[in-house]
Design a protein around this motif. Structure first.
Motif, PDB file in Angstrom:
ATOM      1  N   LYS A 184      51.117  38.937  38.421  1.00 41.83           N
ATOM      2  CA  LYS A 184      51.372  37.735  37.259  1.00 41.83           C
ATOM      3  C   LYS A 184      51.452  38.337  35.899  1.00 41.83           C
ATOM      4  N   VAL A 185      50.651  39.451  35.540  1.00 40.25           N
ATOM      5  CA  VAL A 185      50.998  39.924  34.232  1.00 40.25           C
ATOM      6  C   VAL A 185      52.240  40.387  34.099  1.00 40.25           C
ATOM      7  N   LEU A 214      55.012  39.257  31.284  1.00 40.91           N
ATOM      8  CA  LEU A 214      55.415  40.175  30.196  1.00 40.91           C
ATOM      9  C   LEU A 214      56.834  40.323  29.949  1.00 40.91           C
ATOM     10  N   GLU A 215      57.561  40.213  31.285  1.00 45.96           N
ATOM     11  CA  GLU A 215      58.832  40.038  31.564  1.00 45.96           C
ATOM     12  C   GLU A 215      59.343  38.865  30.658  1.00 45.96           C
ATOM     13  N   GLU A 216      58.630  37.795  30.715  1.00 50.89           N
ATOM     14  CA  GLU A 216      59.167  36.492  30.173  1.00 50.89           C
ATOM     15  C   GLU A 216      58.742  36.440  28.691  1.00 50.89           C
ATOM     16  N   LYS A 221      49.469  34.494  46.707  1.00 56.36           N
ATOM     17  CA  LYS A 221      50.184  34.096  45.857  1.00 56.36           C
ATOM     18  C   LYS A 221      49.379  33.324  44.642  1.00 56.36           C
ATOM     19  N   LYS A 222      48.066  32.966  45.176  1.00 56.47           N
ATOM     20  CA  LYS A 222      47.137  32.547  44.223  1.00 56.47           C
ATOM     21  C   LYS A 222      45.866  33.154  44.108  1.00 56.47           C
ATOM     22  N   MET A 223      45.400  33.475  42.900  1.00 59.85           N
ATOM     23  CA  MET A 223      44.051  34.142  42.471  1.00 59.85           C
ATOM     24  C   MET A 223      42.824  33.223  43.392  1.00 59.85           C
ATOM     25  N   SER A 224      42.030  34.228  43.870  1.00 65.86           N
ATOM     26  CA  SER A 224      40.839  33.924  44.367  1.00 65.86           C
ATOM     27  C   SER A 224      39.706  34.802  44.339  1.00 65.86           C
TER      28      SER A 224
END
Length: 225
Positions: free
Chosen positions: A66-67, A71-73, A199-202
């Motif tokens: 995600k980071v 950063l790319e965006e 795909k999602k943080m847990s």
């Protein structure tokens, strides 16, 4: 910067002997050894593999991906938000160590930064406007050096497993040569796990929860250098 130089720098900064330091959570290895759940090469390998599956695939690997995307965006506000969110998902000791080590890493690497989004994020951390978790600082530096996500995660994960496994040397009868063999076997496992991360943080880790529930007087430890 070419990939060779990027790898060289990460080998240097991820070395726990160097003053930039290192920390790792044991996730209950000590009570598992004391209670003879982890007692040989095979059981230690299974313990470490469970950490990858239950912890890293659901949190750390997801966060790094995600980071890199943010950063790319060039979405600085979202990076700051995710930095805070990640810290809130950690236990108090874990979160404090992550923040302290992130700030320490920044002292060692936060110079001669070329990419504006990285410099802006580092400035926010230095100004205390962002948490500056270890993994966010290192991910940002990997992006600065054009190190791909998979390579960075492989280096970071292997470093963490080495630190956790080394804790078993003094309190178990598992031979150092056997531990080395286990760690060599993890290269392909880590690579595959990175590809198959959630795909999602847990932050739910059944291995950790089981230790806390069953062994109240044998708390998992935080190793810091």
């Amino acid at each position: 910067m070419n990939n060779t130089k990027a790898l060289s720098r990460f080998i240097q900064i991820l070395d726990g002997v160097f003053p930039s330091g290192a920390f790792v959570h044991s996730f209950g290895l000590e009570p598992h050894i004391v209670l003879d759940v982890v007692n040989d090469k095979d059981s230690l390998k299974q313990f470490l593999e469970n950490i990858i599956v239950d912890q890293y695939q659901n949190l750390e690997f997801v966060v790094v991906k995600k980071v890199f995307k943010l950063l790319e965006e060039k979405k600085l506000k979202f990076i700051l938000k995710e930095d805070m969110k990640y810290a809130s998902m950690l236990s108090f000791e874990y979160a404090k160590a992550s923040k302290d080590l992130g700030e320490n890493y920044l002292k060692h690497i936060g110079f001669d930064i070329k990419k504006k989004i990285i410099q802006n994020y580092f400035d926010e951390v230095k100004s205390k406007n962002s948490v500056g978790n270890e993994l966010f600082i290192l991910s940002s530096y990997a992006y600065e050096l054009d190190l791909d996500i998979d390579t960075f995660l492989l280096l970071w994960c292997k470093k963490s497993l080495i630190n956790i496994a080394s804790a078993s040397l003094k309190i178990s009868r598992i031979k150092p040569s056997e531990i080395q063999q286990i760690l060599f076997e993890f290269d392909e496992i880590i690579e595959e796990s990175i590809k198959n991360s959630s795909k999602k943080m847990s932050n739910f880790n059944p291995l950790f929860e089981e230790v806390i529930f069953s062994h109240l007087n044998l708390e998992p430890k935080m190793f810091v250098t």
